[in-house]
Design an enzyme around this catalytic site. Structure first.
Site, PDB file in Angstrom:
ATOM      1  N   ARG A 102     -32.822  20.948   9.413  1.00  0.00           N
ATOM      2  CA  ARG A 102     -33.520  21.304  10.655  1.00  0.00           C
ATOM      3  C   ARG A 102     -33.784  20.066  11.508  1.00  0.00           C
ATOM      4  O   ARG A 102     -34.785  19.975  12.201  1.00  0.00           O
ATOM      5  CB  ARG A 102     -34.838  22.052  10.368  1.00  0.00           C
ATOM      6  CG  ARG A 102     -34.655  23.313   9.530  1.00  0.00           C
ATOM      7  CD  ARG A 102     -33.822  24.380  10.246  1.00  0.00           C
ATOM      8  NE  ARG A 102     -33.574  25.507   9.355  1.00  0.00           N
ATOM      9  CZ  ARG A 102     -32.496  25.630   8.572  1.00  0.00           C
ATOM     10  NH1 ARG A 102     -31.554  24.692   8.596  1.00  0.00           N
ATOM     11  NH2 ARG A 102     -32.332  26.676   7.801  1.00  0.00           N
TER      12      ARG A 102
ATOM     13  N   SER B  78     -38.489  32.008  11.133  1.00  0.00           N
ATOM     14  CA  SER B  78     -39.184  31.142  10.177  1.00  0.00           C
ATOM     15  C   SER B  78     -40.058  30.129  10.909  1.00  0.00           C
ATOM     16  O   SER B  78     -39.558  29.375  11.741  1.00  0.00           O
ATOM     17  CB  SER B  78     -38.176  30.395   9.298  1.00  0.00           C
ATOM     18  OG  SER B  78     -37.393  31.309   8.572  1.00  0.00           O
TER      19      SER B  78
ATOM     20  N   GLU C   8     -41.506  24.404  11.494  1.00  0.00           N
ATOM     21  CA  GLU C   8     -40.146  24.306  12.019  1.00  0.00           C
ATOM     22  C   GLU C   8     -40.177  24.513  13.532  1.00  0.00           C
ATOM     23  O   GLU C   8     -39.336  24.016  14.267  1.00  0.00           O
ATOM     24  CB  GLU C   8     -39.274  25.373  11.357  1.00  0.00           C
ATOM     25  CG  GLU C   8     -37.824  25.348  11.717  1.00  0.00           C
ATOM     26  CD  GLU C   8     -37.018  26.372  10.947  1.00  0.00           C
ATOM     27  OE1 GLU C   8     -36.131  26.989  11.556  1.00  0.00           O
ATOM     28  OE2 GLU C   8     -37.288  26.590   9.748  1.00  0.00           O
TER      29      GLU C   8
END
Length: 337
Positions: free
Chosen positions: A162, A237, A333
């Protein structure tokens, strides 16, 4: 190309949060983008893609530039591979479905991820055992200050979990305008080993899965676990899966023998954040209109009128609860604005 003042961003973020932009403009081609950046060189600017990976906690006191560049084309191919270029404003899931319709393989495991193509390299998005870096060739980006175009190769992007150069040293310096992917035309590498894909395919009586079978399985799994942002505000998420040392993991495992994990390297282990949150008793937890989703603990949702600050406070409560129980820090995230 019209600039709007005091513009509502509610429809432009998947959390469905009411926040205002001081100014807002949508750009549909490179000339418009260049013109806006040049003519507003001294103004504060905020680049907006699909609005799927951000949590707005306040109004945006800047010129919000919505990247709405459309189009996709084959730029090169041989017997085995095809190089496809997509403009940044294309919806990611629709683009994935288009590649599958063409029998181009490589993106099927990332079906139904919210957002637009242009933001996928920023996060190095991934799902079910695949990441953008696996098929990424390059992206074109415009320098915000000089309006010059620059090509970033896969090596240039410094992809990590990420992570990319666009979240580090190139942050706020470029606008990604298009992305090139190298996809398979035959001998597809079907990846069904991660998560529940195999179970879902068995449920559908699929023995030799095609690209579409894998995509359909991923879509079915995601729909069973993840709320549709159009019906319940969320950004998929919210937290990254923490990567910890093998030494730290063994201590956690000693206390919690049923902890889930994936080995990243001989010295590192990835622990699913969703498992940590759920087993800390927070799955389905709700405070007013901010909540942890009842089917997937990784997802924070807006049940209607939650503010960005309320959702942020909930996320911090989740992080503290997990840390207090396991000694493991979980990072967001989602970009908090």
């Amino acid at each position: 190309m019209q600039i709007h003042n005091n513009f509502s961003l509610k429809k432009y973020n998947t959390f469905g949060i009411e926040a205002k932009a001081k100014q807002f403009v949508a750009v549909h081609n490179l000339d418009d983008l260049k013109s806006i950046l040049k003519n507003h060189a001294l103004d504060k600017k905020f680049i907006l893609g699909g609005g799927s990976n951000m949590l707005l906690t306040k109004d945006i006191d800047a010129l919000v530039i919505h990247i709405d560049l459309k189009g996709k084309k084959i730029i090169k191919e041989d017997d085995d591979f095809v190089w496809v270029e997509s403009q940044a404003g294309e919806n990611w899931h629709e683009f994935v479905l288009w590649t599958i319709d063409q029998n181009f393989g490589g993106l099927e495991n990332m079906s139904l991820i919210p957002g637009n193509v242009g933001t996928t390299p920023v996060q190095n998005i991934g799902a079910y055992g695949t990441e953008i870096k696996d098929t990424f060739v390059s992206c074109q980006a415009m320098n915000i200050l000089s309006q010059e175009m620059k090509s970033f190769t896969k090596e240039d992007c410094n992809f990590g979990y990420r992570e990319s150069i666009f979240k580090q040293e190139a942050r706020d310096k470029y606008v990604i305008t298009s992305v090139v992917f190298k996809l398979t035309k035959r001998n597809h590498k079907i990846n069904t080993s991660y998560g529940d894909i195999t179970k879902e395919l068995e449920k559908q009586n699929v023995i030799t899965p095609t690209l579409k079978d894998v995509s359909d399985a991923v879509i079915a799994i995601r729909k069973s676990k993840l709320p549709d942002p159009k019906e319940l505000g969320n950004s998929g998420s919210f937290f990254k899966n923490p990567v910890i040392s093998k030494e730290q993991f063994l201590k956690v495992q000693e206390q919690f023998p049923d902890v889930k994990y994936f080995e990243v390297s001989p010295k590192e282990v990835k622990v699913p954040a969703g498992w940590l949150i759920e087993n800390a008793g927070l799955k389905g937890y709700r405070k007013d209109d901010a909540g942890v989703h009842k089917n997937q603990a990784l997802v924070i949702v807006n049940y209607g009128n939650a503010t960005g600050k309320e959702l942020l406070e909930l996320s911090k409560y989740v992080q503290k609860t997990v840390f207090d129980k396991y000694g493991i820090a979980i990072e967001a995230e989602v970009n908090v604005i």
